[in-house]
Design an enzyme around this catalytic site. Structure first.
Site, mmCIF file in Angstrom:
data_model
loop_
_atom_site.group_PDB
_atom_site.id
_atom_site.type_symbol
_atom_site.label_atom_id
_atom_site.label_comp_id
_atom_site.label_asym_id
_atom_site.label_seq_id
_atom_site.Cartn_x
_atom_site.Cartn_y
_atom_site.Cartn_z
ATOM 1 N N GLY A 141 -7.658 -4.103 -6.466
ATOM 2 C CA GLY A 141 -9.091 -3.893 -6.371
ATOM 3 C C GLY A 141 -9.436 -2.950 -5.232
ATOM 4 N N GLY A 142 -10.724 -2.679 -5.073
ATOM 5 C CA GLY A 142 -11.193 -1.855 -3.969
ATOM 6 C C GLY A 142 -11.136 -0.365 -4.261
ATOM 7 N N ILE A 160 -10.427 3.620 -1.929
ATOM 8 C CA ILE A 160 -9.300 4.349 -1.354
ATOM 9 C C ILE A 160 -9.024 3.908 0.081
ATOM 10 C CG2 ILE A 160 -10.574 6.309 -0.368
ATOM 11 C CD1 ILE A 160 -8.320 8.095 -1.660
ATOM 12 N N THR A 161 -7.745 3.937 0.460
ATOM 13 C CA THR A 161 -7.383 3.677 1.844
ATOM 14 C C THR A 161 -6.134 4.481 2.177
ATOM 15 O OG1 THR A 161 -7.118 1.950 3.528
ATOM 16 C CG2 THR A 161 -5.867 1.673 1.475
ATOM 17 N N HIS A 220 -2.268 4.381 4.219
ATOM 18 C CA HIS A 220 -1.178 3.612 4.835
ATOM 19 C C HIS A 220 -0.285 4.583 5.587
ATOM 20 C CE1 HIS A 220 -2.252 -0.042 2.797
ATOM 21 N NE2 HIS A 220 -2.067 0.483 1.601
ATOM 22 N N LEU A 269 -8.061 -5.180 3.096
ATOM 23 C CA LEU A 269 -7.453 -6.056 2.099
ATOM 24 C C LEU A 269 -7.653 -5.472 0.709
ATOM 25 C CD1 LEU A 269 -8.038 -8.112 4.542
ATOM 26 C CD2 LEU A 269 -7.953 -9.863 2.781
ATOM 27 N N CYS A 318 -12.315 3.100 1.944
ATOM 28 C CA CYS A 318 -12.853 1.926 1.242
ATOM 29 C C CYS A 318 -14.237 2.191 0.648
ATOM 30 C CB CYS A 318 -12.889 0.706 2.159
ATOM 31 S SG CYS A 318 -11.292 0.290 2.879
#
Length: 254
Positions: free
Chosen positions: A89-90, A92-93, A95, A169, A199
């Site tokens: 879910g959600g 873009i992020t 890492h 998350l 996000c």
């Protein structure tokens, strides 16, 4: 304090279907995102079939953007770094190095309570971020993750000053088994966030433990206490409290 909403079963009860066995913690070091994603899928299939017990992957990724199912075109990066579209879910992020990533592969107790599971993950992070020296850390109602309020002055003057996310998350639950999880910013750069709408949120910022505390906090520094808190909160030994300090629109519903 009470939970954000009443869970489906008592907060002091384990959310794990197999509450009697220990978590299998696997420290993987730095792992390519696609490789870790495939490993999660393989383990989730095995967990669903009862071939393995609850497993937690602890790792870092090389620099990469991942786009959840709600990602908008306007969220996507402007710097040319690869984006992987994923099944969580959600939106873009990012890492990368210096960010602690934890992927629980857990069979949840029935009835499966997705909200309670997310709140428990948040609670574990809030607990250790506060314990490490950011007592103001909490939630913003309407937005997932763990946040630091604008009213807190970070120890490092280079830290952002608006409300800022310190942990993100994103989860997926299939046949009662969890995948994906949480990412806690420890001593990573914030440079890559400048090229996305992280996000889907453009009215807040991102921060790290190191910026908030004014000293280097590594992934190794945060991993053990966060894993201990995660075990406690999944088992019901630590209960979810109302740590909200504000509210804002949910970017997944805009």
């Amino acid at each position: 304090m009470s939970a954000p909403r009443e869970p489906f079963f008592p907060a002091e009860k384990s959310i794990r279907a197999d509450a009697q066995t220990d978590l299998d913690i696997r420290y993987l070091g730095r792992v390519d995102y696609r490789e870790a994603w495939q490993l999660q899928a393989d383990l989730a299939k095995q967990r669903s079939a009862g071939e393995i017990g609850d497993t937690v992957l602890v790792l870092e990724h090389p620099n990469i953007y991942t786009a959840g199912k709600r990602t908008q075109d306007s969220d996507r990066p402007t710097n040319g770094l690869e984006v992987i579209d994923v099944d969580r879910g959600g939106r873009i992020t990012w890492h990368g190095e210096g960010q602690l990533v934890i992927y629980p592969i857990i069979r949840l107790a029935e009835p499966v309570d997705v909200v309670d599971y997310v709140r428990r993950l948040e609670e574990a992070v809030i607990h250790i971020v506060r314990q490490m020296g950011v007592p103001e850390a909490g939630r913003i109602d309407g937005r997932s993750g763990v946040w630091v309020p604008s009213t807190r002055k970070a120890a490092d003057p280079e830290a952002p000053r608006r409300d800022r996310k310190i942990a993100a998350l994103g989860i997926r639950i299939t046949r009662g088994v969890t995948m994906h999880g949480l990412a806690l910013n420890c001593d990573n750069t914030l440079e890559f966030y400048d090229h996305i709408v992280a996000c889907g949120i453009d009215d807040a910022d991102v921060t790290t433990l190191s910026l908030e505390l004014g000293r280097d906090v590594t992934v190794d520094d945060a991993a053990k206490p966060l894993l201990e808190a995660l075990d406690d909160v999944l088992s019901g030994r630590m209960t979810v409290a109302d740590h909200s300090f504000g509210s804002a629109p949910d970017p997944t519903k805009l």
